[in-house]
Design a protein around this motif. Sequence first.
Motif, PDB file in Angstrom:
ATOM      1  N   LEU A  60     -50.050  -1.785  87.899  1.00  0.00           N
ATOM      2  CA  LEU A  60     -49.579  -0.628  86.342  1.00  0.00           C
ATOM      3  C   LEU A  60     -50.723  -0.921  85.595  1.00  0.00           C
ATOM      4  N   LYS A  61     -50.362  -2.457  84.812  1.00  0.00           N
ATOM      5  CA  LYS A  61     -50.910  -2.695  83.719  1.00  0.00           C
ATOM      6  C   LYS A  61     -52.607  -3.144  83.884  1.00  0.00           C
ATOM      7  N   GLN A  62     -53.215  -3.253  84.705  1.00  0.00           N
ATOM      8  CA  GLN A  62     -53.966  -3.243  85.160  1.00  0.00           C
ATOM      9  C   GLN A  62     -55.377  -1.058  84.793  1.00  0.00           C
ATOM     10  N   TYR A  63     -54.317  -0.704  85.764  1.00  0.00           N
ATOM     11  CA  TYR A  63     -54.612   0.370  85.491  1.00  0.00           C
ATOM     12  C   TYR A  63     -54.637   1.182  84.034  1.00  0.00           C
ATOM     13  N   ILE A  64     -53.202   0.731  83.546  1.00  0.00           N
ATOM     14  CA  ILE A  64     -53.084   1.642  82.246  1.00  0.00           C
ATOM     15  C   ILE A  64     -54.830   0.320  81.324  1.00  0.00           C
ATOM     16  N   ASP A  65     -54.629  -0.619  81.606  1.00  0.00           N
ATOM     17  CA  ASP A  65     -56.004  -1.755  81.176  1.00  0.00           C
ATOM     18  C   ASP A  65     -57.571  -0.588  81.084  1.00  0.00           C
ATOM     19  N   GLU A  66     -57.358  -0.489  82.402  1.00  0.00           N
ATOM     20  CA  GLU A  66     -58.850  -0.036  82.416  1.00  0.00           C
ATOM     21  C   GLU A  66     -59.251   1.107  82.619  1.00  0.00           C
ATOM     22  N   ALA A  67     -57.876   1.804  82.773  1.00  0.00           N
ATOM     23  CA  ALA A  67     -58.010   3.411  82.878  1.00  0.00           C
ATOM     24  C   ALA A  67     -58.348   4.574  81.257  1.00  0.00           C
ATOM     25  N   PHE A  68     -57.438   3.656  80.784  1.00  0.00           N
ATOM     26  CA  PHE A  68     -56.835   4.417  79.507  1.00  0.00           C
ATOM     27  C   PHE A  68     -56.261   3.702  78.083  1.00  0.00           C
ATOM     28  N   ASP A  69     -56.586   2.463  78.074  1.00  0.00           N
ATOM     29  CA  ASP A  69     -56.442   1.599  77.016  1.00  0.00           C
ATOM     30  C   ASP A  69     -58.197   1.620  76.159  1.00  0.00           C
ATOM     31  N   HIS A  70     -57.926   2.052  75.043  1.00  0.00           N
ATOM     32  CA  HIS A  70     -59.349   2.612  73.913  1.00  0.00           C
ATOM     33  C   HIS A  70     -59.952   4.158  74.688  1.00  0.00           C
ATOM     34  N   ARG A  71     -59.516   4.673  74.725  1.00  0.00           N
ATOM     35  CA  ARG A  71     -60.225   5.990  75.388  1.00  0.00           C
ATOM     36  C   ARG A  71     -59.700   7.089  74.872  1.00  0.00           C
ATOM     37  N   HIS A  72     -61.075   8.228  75.109  1.00  0.00           N
ATOM     38  CA  HIS A  72     -60.088   9.500  75.628  1.00  0.00           C
ATOM     39  C   HIS A  72     -59.076  10.684  75.920  1.00  0.00           C
ATOM     40  N   LEU A  73     -58.082  10.787  76.133  1.00  0.00           N
ATOM     41  CA  LEU A  73     -56.970  11.151  76.689  1.00  0.00           C
ATOM     42  C   LEU A  73     -57.866  12.184  77.871  1.00  0.00           C
ATOM     43  N   ASN A  74     -58.311  13.405  76.783  1.00  0.00           N
ATOM     44  CA  ASN A  74     -58.457  14.804  77.651  1.00  0.00           C
ATOM     45  C   ASN A  74     -59.903  14.256  78.212  1.00  0.00           C
ATOM     46  N   ASP A  75     -60.236  13.048  78.302  1.00  0.00           N
ATOM     47  CA  ASP A  75     -61.477  12.871  79.319  1.00  0.00           C
ATOM     48  C   ASP A  75     -60.679  12.341  80.535  1.00  0.00           C
ATOM     49  N   VAL A  76     -59.993  10.915  80.401  1.00  0.00           N
ATOM     50  CA  VAL A  76     -59.526  10.635  81.171  1.00  0.00           C
ATOM     51  C   VAL A  76     -58.698  11.453  82.489  1.00  0.00           C
ATOM     52  N   LEU A  77     -58.076  12.145  81.617  1.00  0.00           N
ATOM     53  CA  LEU A  77     -57.173  13.390  82.163  1.00  0.00           C
ATOM     54  C   LEU A  77     -58.003  15.129  82.384  1.00  0.00           C
ATOM     55  N   ALA A  78     -58.578  15.134  82.254  1.00  0.00           N
ATOM     56  CA  ALA A  78     -60.259  16.017  82.039  1.00  0.00           C
ATOM     57  C   ALA A  78     -58.817  17.307  81.760  1.00  0.00           C
ATOM     58  N   HIS A  79     -57.906  16.759  80.889  1.00  0.00           N
ATOM     59  CA  HIS A  79     -57.280  18.634  80.539  1.00  0.00           C
ATOM     60  C   HIS A  79     -56.862  18.493  78.707  1.00  0.00           C
ATOM     61  N   ASP A  80     -56.485  19.292  78.026  1.00  0.00           N
ATOM     62  CA  ASP A  80     -56.475  19.825  77.502  1.00  0.00           C
ATOM     63  C   ASP A  80     -54.964  19.338  76.431  1.00  0.00           C
ATOM     64  N   ARG A  81     -53.902  19.231  77.566  1.00  0.00           N
ATOM     65  CA  ARG A  81     -52.559  18.908  77.303  1.00  0.00           C
ATOM     66  C   ARG A  81     -52.649  16.994  77.761  1.00  0.00           C
ATOM     67  N   VAL A  82     -52.495  16.504  76.464  1.00  0.00           N
ATOM     68  CA  VAL A  82     -52.433  15.251  77.033  1.00  0.00           C
ATOM     69  C   VAL A  82     -51.626  14.867  76.179  1.00  0.00           C
ATOM     70  N   THR A  83     -50.357  15.287  76.502  1.00  0.00           N
ATOM     71  CA  THR A  83     -48.904  15.074  75.064  1.00  0.00           C
ATOM     72  C   THR A  83     -48.653  14.178  76.265  1.00  0.00           C
ATOM     73  N   ALA A  84     -46.738  13.420  75.546  1.00  0.00           N
ATOM     74  CA  ALA A  84     -46.520  12.477  75.457  1.00  0.00           C
ATOM     75  C   ALA A  84     -45.923  12.478  77.186  1.00  0.00           C
ATOM     76  N   GLU A  85     -45.396  14.123  77.241  1.00  0.00           N
ATOM     77  CA  GLU A  85     -44.665  14.571  78.323  1.00  0.00           C
ATOM     78  C   GLU A  85     -45.671  14.429  79.255  1.00  0.00           C
ATOM     79  N   CYS A  86     -46.521  15.270  79.276  1.00  0.00           N
ATOM     80  CA  CYS A  86     -48.198  15.351  80.569  1.00  0.00           C
ATOM     81  C   CYS A  86     -48.143  13.447  80.996  1.00  0.00           C
ATOM     82  N   LEU A  87     -47.844  12.850  79.497  1.00  0.00           N
ATOM     83  CA  LEU A  87     -48.523  11.001  80.297  1.00  0.00           C
ATOM     84  C   LEU A  87     -47.445  10.686  81.143  1.00  0.00           C
ATOM     85  N   ALA A  88     -46.297  11.101  80.889  1.00  0.00           N
ATOM     86  CA  ALA A  88     -44.804  10.430  81.504  1.00  0.00           C
ATOM     87  C   ALA A  88     -44.900  11.160  82.842  1.00  0.00           C
ATOM     88  N   LYS A  89     -45.391  11.675  82.917  1.00  0.00           N
ATOM     89  CA  LYS A  89     -45.204  12.408  84.538  1.00  0.00           C
ATOM     90  C   LYS A  89     -45.939  11.716  85.045  1.00  0.00           C
TER      91      LYS A  89
END
Length: 119
Positions: A60-89
């Motif tokens: 999980l640490k590797q996934y977070i570091d490579e895919a999420f750290d210092h990124r724009h989350l709307n691009d990572v998850l490809a939608h505009d509902r990038v809330t804490a709730e959606c990230l938790a899911k």
Amino acid sequence: MTFRITKEFHFSASHQLASLPSDHQCARLHGHNYIVEVELSADQLNEYGFVRDYQDLSLLKQYIDEAFDHRHLNDVLAHDRVTAECLAKHFFDWCKARLPEASAVRVSETAKTWAEYRP
């Protein structure tokens, strides 16, 4: 009796909640220092006395570091509902596919706020 363990991970990223009214502060581009806390549960401990070895969570640490750290989350998850709730899911689903003991994920955007996904 259920045994539970948790481990915390950190990353920094930006996002924008464009579906909110334009005068809402979260509609503007902004960032957070996120905390992701994953919980694993088991009714019985494994042969070593663990719910799961914490070292197994390095995936999980590797996934977070490579895919999420210092990124724009709307691009990572490809939608505009990038809330804490959606990230938790999202993180729960990712963990559950790899760690069957996953029972919940919490995400914090600030020191005083948490969102949790627990099926």
